[in-house]
Design a protein around this motif. Structure first.
Motif, PDB file in Angstrom:
ATOM      1  N   LEU A  41       0.792  -1.224   0.000  1.00 44.51           N
ATOM      2  CA  LEU A  41       0.000   0.000   0.000  1.00 44.51           C
ATOM      3  C   LEU A  41       0.830   1.282   0.000  1.00 44.51           C
ATOM      4  N   ASN A  42       2.136   1.163  -0.038  1.00 38.72           N
ATOM      5  CA  ASN A  42       2.997   2.347  -0.022  1.00 38.72           C
ATOM      6  C   ASN A  42       2.846   3.108  -1.333  1.00 38.72           C
ATOM      7  N   PRO A  43       2.286   4.325  -1.308  1.00 38.34           N
ATOM      8  CA  PRO A  43       2.026   5.039  -2.566  1.00 38.34           C
ATOM      9  C   PRO A  43       3.282   5.564  -3.257  1.00 38.34           C
ATOM     10  N   THR A  44       4.383   5.724  -2.559  1.00 38.43           N
ATOM     11  CA  THR A  44       5.588   6.249  -3.205  1.00 38.43           C
ATOM     12  C   THR A  44       6.223   5.226  -4.142  1.00 38.43           C
ATOM     13  N   ASP A  45       6.043   3.949  -3.865  1.00 40.63           N
ATOM     14  CA  ASP A  45       6.602   2.916  -4.731  1.00 40.63           C
ATOM     15  C   ASP A  45       5.648   2.493  -5.836  1.00 40.63           C
ATOM     16  N   ALA A  46       4.429   2.976  -5.834  1.00 35.10           N
ATOM     17  CA  ALA A  46       3.432   2.530  -6.799  1.00 35.10           C
ATOM     18  C   ALA A  46       3.296   3.464  -7.988  1.00 35.10           C
ATOM     19  N   GLN A  47       4.256   4.357  -8.210  1.00 37.24           N
ATOM     20  CA  GLN A  47       4.143   5.314  -9.297  1.00 37.24           C
ATOM     21  C   GLN A  47       4.262   4.654 -10.662  1.00 37.24           C
ATOM     22  N   ALA A  48       5.087   3.647 -10.788  1.00 33.61           N
ATOM     23  CA  ALA A  48       5.297   3.009 -12.084  1.00 33.61           C
ATOM     24  C   ALA A  48       4.249   1.943 -12.366  1.00 33.61           C
ATOM     25  N   ALA A  49       3.491   1.555 -11.391  1.00 37.18           N
ATOM     26  CA  ALA A  49       2.509   0.495 -11.577  1.00 37.18           C
ATOM     27  C   ALA A  49       1.226   1.072 -12.159  1.00 37.18           C
ATOM     28  N   THR A  50       0.751   0.422 -13.207  1.00 36.40           N
ATOM     29  CA  THR A  50      -0.542   0.794 -13.763  1.00 36.40           C
ATOM     30  C   THR A  50      -1.431  -0.419 -13.651  1.00 36.40           C
ATOM     31  N   PHE A  59      -7.442  -0.273  -2.933  1.00 35.90           N
ATOM     32  CA  PHE A  59      -6.232  -0.143  -2.119  1.00 35.90           C
ATOM     33  C   PHE A  59      -6.158   1.213  -1.425  1.00 35.90           C
ATOM     34  N   GLU A  60      -6.574   2.270  -2.130  1.00 40.17           N
ATOM     35  CA  GLU A  60      -6.568   3.590  -1.497  1.00 40.17           C
ATOM     36  C   GLU A  60      -7.561   3.653  -0.339  1.00 40.17           C
ATOM     37  N   VAL A  62      -8.577   1.087   1.512  1.00 35.92           N
ATOM     38  CA  VAL A  62      -8.022   0.292   2.611  1.00 35.92           C
ATOM     39  C   VAL A  62      -6.927   1.079   3.319  1.00 35.92           C
ATOM     40  N   GLN A  63      -6.097   1.779   2.566  1.00 39.52           N
ATOM     41  CA  GLN A  63      -5.033   2.581   3.185  1.00 39.52           C
ATOM     42  C   GLN A  63      -5.612   3.699   4.034  1.00 39.52           C
ATOM     43  N   GLN A  64      -6.671   4.324   3.589  1.00 39.33           N
ATOM     44  CA  GLN A  64      -7.309   5.375   4.387  1.00 39.33           C
ATOM     45  C   GLN A  64      -7.905   4.809   5.668  1.00 39.33           C
ATOM     46  N   LEU A  65      -8.483   3.614   5.591  1.00 40.11           N
ATOM     47  CA  LEU A  65      -9.050   2.995   6.780  1.00 40.11           C
ATOM     48  C   LEU A  65      -7.963   2.629   7.787  1.00 40.11           C
ATOM     49  N   ILE A  66      -6.827   2.181   7.300  1.00 39.44           N
ATOM     50  CA  ILE A  66      -5.723   1.787   8.189  1.00 39.44           C
ATOM     51  C   ILE A  66      -5.090   3.022   8.827  1.00 39.44           C
ATOM     52  N   SER A  67      -4.985   4.112   8.088  1.00 37.89           N
ATOM     53  CA  SER A  67      -4.291   5.286   8.617  1.00 37.89           C
ATOM     54  C   SER A  67      -5.106   6.059   9.637  1.00 37.89           C
ATOM     55  N   ARG A  68      -6.369   5.751   9.822  1.00 38.43           N
ATOM     56  CA  ARG A  68      -7.199   6.463  10.820  1.00 38.43           C
ATOM     57  C   ARG A  68      -6.866   6.091  12.206  1.00 38.43           C
TER      58      ARG A  68
END
Length: 68
Positions: A41-50, A59-60, A62-68
């Motif tokens: 879920l790390n967004p900095t490493d997912a730039q090249a992934a389409t 995924f976004e 789920v990441q928002q739910l985890i970061s709360r």
């Protein structure tokens, strides 16, 4: 002369299994799962992934739910 053998008393009922795990037997797999999930879920490493936009939105979310 043989040494005396120390045995544990059997306090568990005979009709079921008595399995006791150490604390780390549950903690280590949980930690590994959380670390791998964070890597995915790390967004900095997912730039090249389409990928599929629906999967990306999931995924976004789920990441928002985890970061709360």
């Amino acid at each position: 002369m043989s040494a005396p053998m120390h045995t544990r008393p059997h306090s568990a009922p005979r009709d079921g299994l008595d399995i006791r795990l150490p604390w780390w037997a549950l903690a280590l797999p949980t930690l590994a799962f959380v670390v791998l999930l964070a890597l995915i879920l790390n967004p900095t490493d997912a730039q090249a992934a389409t990928g599929d936009p629906a999967v990306t939105r999931l995924f976004e979310h789920v990441q928002q739910l985890i970061s709360r």
